[in-house]
Design a protein around this motif. Sequence first.
Motif, PDB file in Angstrom:
ATOM      1  N   GLY A 134       0.160  -1.026   6.740  1.00  0.00           N
ATOM      2  CA  GLY A 134      -0.211  -0.995   8.150  1.00  0.00           C
ATOM      3  C   GLY A 134      -1.129  -2.139   8.531  1.00  0.00           C
ATOM      4  O   GLY A 134      -1.305  -3.099   7.765  1.00  0.00           O
ATOM      5  N   ASP A 135      -1.711  -2.005   9.727  1.00  0.00           N
ATOM      6  CA  ASP A 135      -2.614  -3.047  10.225  1.00  0.00           C
ATOM      7  C   ASP A 135      -3.831  -3.195   9.312  1.00  0.00           C
ATOM      8  O   ASP A 135      -4.344  -4.292   9.120  1.00  0.00           O
ATOM      9  N   GLY A 136      -4.295  -2.077   8.775  1.00  0.00           N
ATOM     10  CA  GLY A 136      -5.475  -2.099   7.919  1.00  0.00           C
ATOM     11  C   GLY A 136      -5.238  -2.951   6.679  1.00  0.00           C
ATOM     12  O   GLY A 136      -6.072  -3.775   6.301  1.00  0.00           O
ATOM     13  N   LEU A 137      -4.079  -2.777   6.054  1.00  0.00           N
ATOM     14  CA  LEU A 137      -3.764  -3.556   4.857  1.00  0.00           C
ATOM     15  C   LEU A 137      -3.674  -5.034   5.214  1.00  0.00           C
ATOM     16  O   LEU A 137      -4.210  -5.898   4.518  1.00  0.00           O
ATOM     17  N   GLU A 166      -7.095  -6.447   5.797  1.00  0.00           N
ATOM     18  CA  GLU A 166      -7.816  -6.611   4.539  1.00  0.00           C
ATOM     19  C   GLU A 166      -7.342  -7.866   3.808  1.00  0.00           C
ATOM     20  O   GLU A 166      -8.148  -8.624   3.274  1.00  0.00           O
ATOM     21  N   ASN A 226       0.872  -1.184   0.000  1.00  0.00           N
ATOM     22  CA  ASN A 226       0.000   0.000   0.000  1.00  0.00           C
ATOM     23  C   ASN A 226       0.910   1.235   0.000  1.00  0.00           C
ATOM     24  O   ASN A 226       1.536   1.560   1.007  1.00  0.00           O
ATOM     25  N   SER A 250       0.695   3.398  10.063  1.00  0.00           N
ATOM     26  CA  SER A 250       0.736   4.369  11.161  1.00  0.00           C
ATOM     27  C   SER A 250       0.902   3.673  12.503  1.00  0.00           C
ATOM     28  O   SER A 250       1.705   4.070  13.333  1.00  0.00           O
ATOM     29  N   GLY A 251       0.115   2.621  12.741  1.00  0.00           N
ATOM     30  CA  GLY A 251       0.148   1.971  14.046  1.00  0.00           C
ATOM     31  C   GLY A 251       1.088   0.773  14.082  1.00  0.00           C
ATOM     32  O   GLY A 251       1.928   0.645  14.962  1.00  0.00           O
ATOM     33  N   ASN A 263       0.234   4.221   0.080  1.00  0.00           N
ATOM     34  CA  ASN A 263      -0.304   5.351   0.856  1.00  0.00           C
ATOM     35  C   ASN A 263      -0.340   5.107   2.364  1.00  0.00           C
ATOM     36  O   ASN A 263      -0.838   5.933   3.113  1.00  0.00           O
ATOM     37  N   SER A 264       0.180   3.989   2.813  1.00  0.00           N
ATOM     38  CA  SER A 264       0.189   3.692   4.255  1.00  0.00           C
ATOM     39  C   SER A 264       1.039   4.698   5.014  1.00  0.00           C
ATOM     40  O   SER A 264       2.066   5.153   4.499  1.00  0.00           O
ATOM     41  N   GLY A 265       0.649   4.959   6.238  1.00  0.00           N
ATOM     42  CA  GLY A 265       1.463   5.766   7.163  1.00  0.00           C
ATOM     43  C   GLY A 265       2.054   6.993   6.516  1.00  0.00           C
ATOM     44  O   GLY A 265       1.345   7.866   6.016  1.00  0.00           O
ATOM     45  N   THR A 271      -1.060  -1.556  -4.547  1.00  0.00           N
ATOM     46  CA  THR A 271      -2.507  -1.287  -4.556  1.00  0.00           C
ATOM     47  C   THR A 271      -2.789   0.154  -4.987  1.00  0.00           C
ATOM     48  O   THR A 271      -1.965   1.049  -4.788  1.00  0.00           O
ATOM     49  N   ARG A 272      -3.977   0.341  -5.546  1.00  0.00           N
ATOM     50  CA  ARG A 272      -4.362   1.686  -5.983  1.00  0.00           C
ATOM     51  C   ARG A 272      -5.511   2.235  -5.158  1.00  0.00           C
ATOM     52  O   ARG A 272      -5.773   3.417  -5.120  1.00  0.00           O
ATOM     53  N   ARG A 297      -8.154  11.577   8.608  1.00  0.00           N
ATOM     54  CA  ARG A 297      -7.080  10.772   8.021  1.00  0.00           C
ATOM     55  C   ARG A 297      -5.964  11.645   7.443  1.00  0.00           C
ATOM     56  O   ARG A 297      -4.790  11.289   7.470  1.00  0.00           O
TER      57      ARG A 297
HETATM   58  N1  LIG Z   1      -3.434   2.684  -2.755  1.00  0.00           N
HETATM   59  C1  LIG Z   1      -4.255   2.846  -1.744  1.00  0.00           C
HETATM   60  N2  LIG Z   1      -4.804   4.045  -1.486  1.00  0.00           N
HETATM   61  C2  LIG Z   1      -5.616   4.234  -0.440  1.00  0.00           C
HETATM   62  N3  LIG Z   1      -5.957   3.268   0.439  1.00  0.00           N
HETATM   63  C3  LIG Z   1      -5.441   2.053   0.241  1.00  0.00           C
HETATM   64  C4  LIG Z   1      -4.566   1.781  -0.844  1.00  0.00           C
HETATM   65  N4  LIG Z   1      -4.184   0.507  -0.765  1.00  0.00           N
HETATM   66  C5  LIG Z   1      -4.812  -0.022   0.300  1.00  0.00           C
HETATM   67  N5  LIG Z   1      -5.570   0.901   0.919  1.00  0.00           N
HETATM   68  C6  LIG Z   1      -6.391   0.748   2.130  1.00  0.00           C
HETATM   69  O1  LIG Z   1      -6.038   1.714   3.122  1.00  0.00           O
HETATM   70  C7  LIG Z   1      -6.344   1.213   4.426  1.00  0.00           C
HETATM   71  C8  LIG Z   1      -5.265   1.554   5.445  1.00  0.00           C
HETATM   72  O2  LIG Z   1      -4.060   1.053   5.004  1.00  0.00           O
HETATM   73  P1  LIG Z   1      -2.832   0.676   5.958  1.00  0.00           P
HETATM   74  O3  LIG Z   1      -3.259  -0.111   7.097  1.00  0.00           O
HETATM   75  O4  LIG Z   1      -1.803   0.078   5.063  1.00  0.00           O
HETATM   76  O5  LIG Z   1      -2.267   2.093   6.430  1.00  0.00           O
HETATM   77  P2  LIG Z   1      -2.441   2.957   7.741  1.00  0.00           P
HETATM   78  O6  LIG Z   1      -3.875   3.148   8.009  1.00  0.00           O
HETATM   79  O7  LIG Z   1      -1.598   4.155   7.548  1.00  0.00           O
HETATM   80  O8  LIG Z   1      -1.748   2.079   8.850  1.00  0.00           O
HETATM   81  P3  LIG Z   1      -2.343   1.480  10.232  1.00  0.00           P
HETATM   82  O9  LIG Z   1      -3.448   0.555   9.816  1.00  0.00           O
HETATM   83  O10 LIG Z   1      -1.170   0.786  10.835  1.00  0.00           O
HETATM   84  O11 LIG Z   1      -2.833   2.646  11.018  1.00  0.00           O
HETATM   85  C9  LIG Z   1      -6.523  -0.277   4.240  1.00  0.00           C
HETATM   86  O12 LIG Z   1      -7.880  -0.578   4.410  1.00  0.00           O
HETATM   87  C10 LIG Z   1      -6.079  -0.541   2.824  1.00  0.00           C
HETATM   88  O13 LIG Z   1      -6.725  -1.592   2.174  1.00  0.00           O
END
Ligand SMILES: Nc1ncnc2c1ncn2[C@@H]1O[C@H](COP(=O)(O)OP(=O)(O)OP(=O)(O)O)[C@@H](O)[C@H]1O
Length: 521
Positions: free
Chosen positions: A154-157, A160, A96, A198-199, A98-100, A128-129, A262
Amino acid sequence: MLYLNDNRVNVSLEGGVMTVASEENNLLASIEIRYLLKSVLERTNLTVHYVIQKKNMNLKVKTLVLHGDDEDAQMLHSDIEHILKDRPRRLLVIINPNSGKRKGMKIYQKIAAPLFQLCGVKADVIVTRKQKEPTDILKNYNLSNIDGIVTVGGDGLYCECMNGLIARVQKDNNVNVNCHNTDIVSASLPIGIIPAGSGNVIVQYLHGTKCASSAVLHILLGGNVESNVCSVHEGGKLLSYSALVLGFGLFGDMMHDCEKFRWMGPLRYNVVPVASMLKRREIDVEIEYYSANKDKVTKKIRGLGKQISLPNGFMIPSCKSKIQRTKSTPGVLDSSDVQECEKEEGRVYAVDTHAVMMKEKSGKMTPSFGQDSLMVYTTHKCTLSDHVSQLTKVKNEQPDCYDYKFVSKHEVSSYKVRLLNATVSENTKTLQKDFYLNCDGEVIRLTEPEFDVKLHKKAQMLKFRCVPQEETKSLKRNVYVNKAYSLETIQNRDVAEERSTWSRDYFESVNELPKLFTTIC
Ligand SMILES: Nc1ncnc2c1ncn2[C@@H]1O[C@H](COP(=O)(O)OP(=O)(O)OP(=O)(O)O)[C@@H](O)[C@H]1O
């Protein structure tokens, strides 16, 4: 004959340890085989890459260069390669970008890719897009071609991908996932996580560190751990699987608020929860907790007679802890068919479920994967200051953080929450008020006035982690390890020192544990 520096050496690959000893039988190097990473043969030089763990739980690559006889070097190289043959070789990497702090791509290219190359790992990289893309990818991907999935994010990815993988396995096995009582088929393909979010709480739980290169090394070493998930259903429909924390009430609202901000990046987790805390709301609920306490239940069944066949959901009102059959198969009751039920009704701020159980260890709450039950914490009416003080203890991982009168704890296999005063709009057929679930960081808006949560034991794919704790303990007894402590003649001091601290450090990892508060958010 092989040499280490100028010493003629004997090399052994027995007893789970690669030992290099001088002709006088002095131990020069001792490396546990499961920490061997790769052996590279260049003419008569054999470079052995292996991993050590530092005090802060980070992993680091070290090398040992042996040289000498062509044939002996070749033989040792082949033996090491044979030992490493079950390590991951083909991985699906999902990034991903766009993470963190948006460093996913850089982390992969600078840290993961070179190590994958060193170890001869073939990676199919997908960037991912958009959200939910991992689920689509995993719907049709040829999983038989890979040894594991790696998420860079991150945890979200990760969650998923875990959801996508579990959904795929159920589809392949014709499991009706929308029935809240169904046991799901375990996903055996492991998922490794390279933290870039992020987390990054799950990765911290797994490895005791959020270091990206350590995560890559854990993946390459190929160890694993079985983990639970819990399913969440509403209105005869699967909402999601949670692998970490499922929060209803305060933490659902908090995550919903965090999502609105966000754009602030990781900073939002420091600011938004304070505001959410100040506007916490009480929710009228009735909760039915089901625990599968086999010993207790078997005794009760005897008293009730053997031929009872109850329809699904039937309660026996005469029992203090009511008994329910999850299946209505006629015949003798079997202890796996029955569950104890306990009801709770009242106003709550939060109902939080931990799929990864936090247990007290060395005065701190530490994560424990694959336990027999889910831990549910319900927070009842209390003053704001008491609530803040309790959550502060949670954040600091204090073992008494749930020992408050207003927090009830339940170890369950499933539970049902009914929102007592929630009304469904005639027109929209959804709830008139908004109620949210925080499912591992994903916000889910409820549309029905009740939802079901069920534990699926060790249903989640095995995740990569190279040091199962029990094994580390037993390795302390290894003769070479003891020898390594006493030997004065060791030339490769790095190896000896680092080996001796490896297992001890692992157990002393409590200081490195993640902040639970961040988890909940
Ligand atoms: N290219 C993308 N653009 C936007 N969102 C995406 C993309 N690829 C995946 N995602 C979704 O963004 C969400 C958050 O992603 P991710 O967990 O990687 O980052 P985060 O929120 O910064 O980290 P954390 O979950 O550790 O706080 C996930 O549900 C993921 O599926």
